[in-house]
Design an enzyme around this catalytic site. Structure first.
Site, PDB file in Angstrom:
ATOM      1  N   LYS A   1       0.810  -1.216   0.000  1.00 39.94           N
ATOM      2  CA  LYS A   1       0.000   0.000   0.000  1.00 39.94           C
ATOM      3  C   LYS A   1       0.845   1.269   0.000  1.00 39.94           C
ATOM      4  O   LYS A   1       0.334   2.359  -0.293  1.00 39.94           O
ATOM      5  CB  LYS A   1      -0.988  -0.019   1.164  1.00 39.94           C
ATOM      6  CG  LYS A   1      -2.079  -1.058   0.942  1.00 39.94           C
ATOM      7  CD  LYS A   1      -3.331  -0.798   1.728  1.00 39.94           C
ATOM      8  CE  LYS A   1      -4.438  -1.746   1.283  1.00 39.94           C
ATOM      9  NZ  LYS A   1      -5.703  -1.508   1.984  1.00 39.94           N
TER      10      LYS A   1
ATOM     11  N   ASP B   1      -7.688   0.329   7.716  1.00 38.47           N
ATOM     12  CA  ASP B   1      -7.458  -0.809   8.592  1.00 38.47           C
ATOM     13  C   ASP B   1      -6.011  -0.828   9.077  1.00 38.47           C
ATOM     14  O   ASP B   1      -5.646  -1.666   9.893  1.00 38.47           O
ATOM     15  CB  ASP B   1      -7.739  -2.121   7.855  1.00 38.47           C
ATOM     16  CG  ASP B   1      -9.220  -2.313   7.574  1.00 38.47           C
ATOM     17  OD1 ASP B   1     -10.005  -2.215   8.527  1.00 38.47           O
ATOM     18  OD2 ASP B   1      -9.580  -2.564   6.418  1.00 38.47           O
TER      19      ASP B   1
END
Length: 396
Positions: free
Chosen positions: A88, A120
């Site tokens: 990410k 998250d």
């Protein structure tokens, strides 16, 4: 095949075939407006220019492949990406960069911009890192079950972190409402009506991971197993595969956590389906109840199936990678990194699933290990040792 609402027989793979998808499905103009070769080239050139950029390794696992009954397993190990521990790093930070390009064109400086998102853990870390790198303010929203370790990792990049009640999808809504009231810029990895542009940049960053892996492979894979949250990463990999190989693309199989199986249910229904509840799974990065609409636009045609993965299967694969068979290298894989491999293992022990997916001794399978030990305490609890000791075995 089966819907996740059914109760399959003991030991059966919970598989949903997407009847609308096929390798011969065209790459449409609508899909090219989301992810294109030109936009990818721009993203790749930008990200490769950042300090610390390096291709992550592709690890070959012949012993595991033999045990599972396939010809080859290749594992793209994202645990070292930019020191952030997950793929990410490629998406959120690139989207921040693109937002600040727009702000500059409008005569605003980075100091005038606040970026925000719900997370998250890993996406928020990337956004916070990008904000720190490019000099803007950052506020990150986390939901009730995000660990304190992940919270601290985000705060380490100078971001303000706010905890919200409810699940991930609730935190997405709270972040959006707060941003609208404050005049902040949302940098989300999911898309929804009225919010489409920024997630394209996030997904375009993810495509670099796929392009690296495809270039590192000796042969075209026959199958790619991809874990899903909102689906942005899976859509980015599928898009890169489709544009590269066209009708010869590999089969794309998604891996959904059992407690957040929004892709399996959406394939079963033939359209996006939202999953309610707390979405409580150890695969924290995949605990999403609603598919990204941009990802759906791509995967409705190019995502061939979804396998539902239990937490126990993901945890067991973490341990298998840490203490591998034969000469396979030890790998530090976080809870969300192993869903694709766990889905492959589940499919291979179920004859009907194996046949439906065309898996066998000649299959060449690519999986993406999307994170390392991004929550070190949880990793130690599941694997029984810390990541440093696993890495030390690999270095010896």
């Amino acid at each position: 095949m089966t819907s996740t609402a059914d109760r399959p027989r003991a030991g059966a793979c919970r598989l949903v075939i997407n009847a609308a998808a096929s390798p011969g499905a065209p790459w449409t103009a609508a899909q090219d407006a989301i992810l294109s070769n030109a936009a990818f080239a721009r993203a790749a050139a930008t990200i490769r220019s950042w300090p610390g950029y390096a291709e992550t390794p592709l690890r070959h696992l012949p012993a595991l492949a033999r045990t599972l009954g396939v010809g080859a397993v290749a594992y793209k190990d994202e645990g070292g990406r930019f020191g952030l521990g997950s793929f990410k790093a490629l998406g959120g930070a690139y989207a921040v960069y693109r937002l600040l390009e727009t702000a500059k064109a409008e005569g605003r400086s980075p100091a005038d911009v606040t970026v925000t998102c719900a997370t998250d853990g890993n996406h928020g870390r990337s956004v916070a890192w990008g904000a720190a790198m490019f000099g803007c303010r950052c506020v990150i929203f986390i939901h009730a079950t995000v660990s304190e370790g992940r919270r601290r990792a985000i705060e380490a990049y100078g971001a303000e972190v706010r905890r919200t009640p409810g699940n991930y999808d609730d935190s997405v809504r709270i972040a959006g409402e707060t941003a609208a009231g404050e005049g902040w810029n949302v940098v989300s990895d999911t898309s929804y009506p009225g919010y489409m542009d920024v997630p394209k940049d996030v997904m375009q960053g993810y495509e670099l991971m796929a392009a690296e892996a495809f270039q590192q492979l000796r042969e075209r894979p026959t199958h790619v197993f991809l874990q899903t949250g909102v689906g942005g990463m899976a859509a980015a990999v599928a898009a890169q595969a489709k544009r590269r190989w066209r009708d010869g693309r590999p089969r794309i199989v998604l891996a959904d956590p059992a407690r957040a199986a929004c892709w399996a249910e959406s394939f079963a229904a033939g359209g996006p389906v939202a999953i309610d509840g707390d979405l409580d799974t150890i695969m924290a990065g995949l605990a999403c109840g609603e598919v990204s609409l941009l990802a759906w636009e791509i995967l409705q045609d190019h995502g061939d199936a979804a396998v539902v993965v239990e937490d126990a299967a993901a945890a067991e694969m973490m341990r298998r990678l840490a203490r591998p068979e034969g000469a396979d290298p030890p790998i530090v894989a976080g809870e969300s990194a192993t869903a694709g491999l766990a889905a492959l293992a589940d499919a291979m022990i179920d004859p009907s699933a194996r046949a439906a997916l065309g898996l066998g001794p000649e299959s060449r399978v690519l999986v993406f290990g999307t994170e390392g030990d991004t929550d070190p305490d949880l990793y130690r609890e599941i694997v029984g040792e810390d990541a440093a000791s696993v890495r030390a075995r690999g270095a010896s």
